[in-house]
Design a protein around this motif. Structure first.
Motif, PDB file in Angstrom:
ATOM      1  N   PRO A 293     -33.163 -68.592   5.912  1.00  0.00           N
ATOM      2  CA  PRO A 293     -33.829 -67.368   6.450  1.00  0.00           C
ATOM      3  C   PRO A 293     -32.463 -66.263   7.413  1.00  0.00           C
ATOM      4  O   PRO A 293     -31.982 -67.206   7.779  1.00  0.00           O
ATOM      5  N   THR A 294     -32.806 -65.307   7.507  1.00  0.00           N
ATOM      6  CA  THR A 294     -31.761 -64.548   8.676  1.00  0.00           C
ATOM      7  C   THR A 294     -32.503 -64.725   9.646  1.00  0.00           C
ATOM      8  O   THR A 294     -33.508 -65.606  10.246  1.00  0.00           O
ATOM      9  N   SER A 295     -31.586 -64.175  11.149  1.00  0.00           N
ATOM     10  CA  SER A 295     -31.452 -64.793  12.298  1.00  0.00           C
ATOM     11  C   SER A 295     -32.260 -63.865  12.386  1.00  0.00           C
ATOM     12  O   SER A 295     -32.160 -62.137  12.468  1.00  0.00           O
ATOM     13  N   LYS A 296     -33.586 -63.937  13.446  1.00  0.00           N
ATOM     14  CA  LYS A 296     -34.701 -62.821  14.244  1.00  0.00           C
ATOM     15  C   LYS A 296     -33.829 -62.692  15.560  1.00  0.00           C
ATOM     16  O   LYS A 296     -34.379 -63.882  16.383  1.00  0.00           O
ATOM     17  N   ILE A 297     -33.431 -61.611  15.968  1.00  0.00           N
ATOM     18  CA  ILE A 297     -33.640 -61.635  17.673  1.00  0.00           C
ATOM     19  C   ILE A 297     -34.634 -60.482  18.083  1.00  0.00           C
ATOM     20  O   ILE A 297     -34.712 -58.986  17.274  1.00  0.00           O
ATOM     21  N   SER A 298     -35.199 -61.038  19.183  1.00  0.00           N
ATOM     22  CA  SER A 298     -36.704 -59.900  19.834  1.00  0.00           C
ATOM     23  C   SER A 298     -35.421 -59.348  21.235  1.00  0.00           C
ATOM     24  O   SER A 298     -35.221 -60.343  22.170  1.00  0.00           O
TER      25      SER A 298
END
Length: 421
Positions: A293-298
């Motif tokens: 999956p894509t990377s998730k950044i918060s």
């Protein structure tokens, strides 16, 4: 130039002790670089981009992960003659011993090579970072009637003592060669280089460990069982009897020999215009096409960060760092000057909820990590502080190694909450 006349042989290197602990459980060509690739992807990709698609990789230490990577990555058409095969050292009636050096590795594997129809053998190193079209070198080799060609790169006096240094005449024919010369000998070994190289004081021609041999000459040279190494024995002995050409290369090239150069090469990828260009469509670097999956950044401040796919990041700040596949970084953590290799798999929500392991894979919350290499599948608890740098002495524990101020967290290591290095 017909690249079907060429067989490529990639030398996987020995035990890789200078890259320890990254080579503790894998061979040098299988060491992960740039967050999603392996070192061996570099020479293989250069070959594919040069239309050379018959490739052997020679190895003898910890070759299981290398085998797996190559098997999962390099698939060619059923109707094509292309292949990438790993040849591990094997006992035969002729030889009962491990590979004793680069030339001995080729000698012991010759019976495999000679089953193929080829005119030229291209011999490469498995632990270098560069992009090169080998066809240009082959064209020069053929047009000038050479029997051996050596790719060379201009280096400065400080680096020259670590390489095989050679001199060539105006026709680029090599006239003399010295392996790792002492500094006081260097004044006699300067060569004619471009003005740009002169401006950088790179006046010495170093062998890059990239060779082309005519097939029959390679067979002849390999018949002498007393020579084990190309740089130390074969090349110095051959240049006076066989026309040996220097092919000068002035692009980016680095030999990933130790932890320091490995660390520098990876962090160099975070530069605004990196010297090694992973974004060049003509010189692609191939690797295992994972379905991630894509990377998730918060809530993270990113500055000069290279982030691979499949990551879940909630860090406060990531600066001048390479973050590898499937990496997890917790809230309020700071990561600076770090290469995090990532993980081979995700922990399932079920495992996380069951709290099977109190410390999850990846980096926990409120951590501070600087000047560090984090190998695959590490578990770093909350509030861990790792501050690498020259103030740290070399050291080894079960969980990490310190080399030249760089902290290397070992594969599968677990650092408990509040741990400090």
């Amino acid at each position: 130039m017909n690249s079907k006349k060429v067989l490529s042989i990639i030398l996987g290197g020995g035990q890789g002790s200078r890259l320890y602990p990254l080579t503790e459980s894998r061979s040098k060509p299988a060491v992960p670089i740039a967050g999603k690739y392996r070192l061996v992807d570099i020479p293989i990709s250069n070959c594919i981009n040069s239309e050379i698609k018959r490739i052997y990789v020679l190895t003898q230490f910890n070759s299981a992960s290398l085998n797996r990577h190559i098997k999962n990555t390099y698939h060619f058409s059923f109707f094509s003659s292309a292949f990438v095969d790993v040849l591990a050292a094997e006992q035969t009636i002729q030889s009962q011993s491990w590979f004793q050096g680069t030339a001995d590795a080729v000698r012991q594997s010759m019976h495999h090579f000679l089953r193929n129809d080829f005119e030229y053998a291209l011999i490469l190193s498995g632990d270098q970072l560069y992009q090169m079209d080998y066809r240009l070198m082959l064209e020069e080799h053929i047009s000038k009637g050479a029997e051996i060609s050596i790719a060379t790169i201009p280096v400065n006096a400080k680096d020259a003592t670590s390489f095989g240094i050679l001199k060539a005449n105006s026709e680029n024919v090599i006239t003399s060669f010295i392996e790792k010369p002492d500094a006081e000998l260097l004044p006699d070994w300067t060569s004619e280089v471009s003005d740009e190289m002169k401006g950088e004081n790179r006046n010495y021609l170093a062998s890059m460990g990239i060779y082309i041999f005519n097939r029959q000459l390679l067979v002849d040279l390999m018949s002498n069982p007393d020579t084990n190494d190309f740089g130390k024995e074969i090349i110095p002995g051959a240049i006076h009897d066989h026309k040996t050409l220097s092919y000068q290369f002035e692009g980016y090239w680095t030999d990933i020999g130790n932890i320091d150069s490995f660390f520098e090469a990876n962090l160099g990828l975070t530069d605004n215009i990196p010297k090694f260009n992973l974004y060049d469509t003509d010189q692609r670097v191939y690797t295992n096409a994972r379905i991630l999956p894509t990377s998730k950044i918060s809530g993270t401040v990113l500055d000069k960060a290279v982030i691979a796919e499949g990551c879940i990041i909630q860090a406060a700040k990531i600066e001048t760092s390479v973050i590898g596949i499937r990496s997890r970084i917790g809230k309020e953590s700071t990561v600076i000057n770090t290469y995090m290799m990532g993980c081979d798999y995700y922990e399932s929500l079920e495992e996380i909820n069951r709290k099977k392991t109190p410390i999850l894979m990846g980096i926990g919350e409120r951590c501070f990590i600087k000047n560090t290499i984090i190998d695959k599948n590490c578990r770093i608890g909350d509030d861990v502080r790792i501050n690498g740098g020259p103030h740290l002495k070399d050291k080894e524990t079960d969980q990490y190694v310190i080399k030249d101020g760089i902290v290397v967290i070992k594969k599968h290591a677990v650092l408990p909450k509040g741990y400090t290095i």
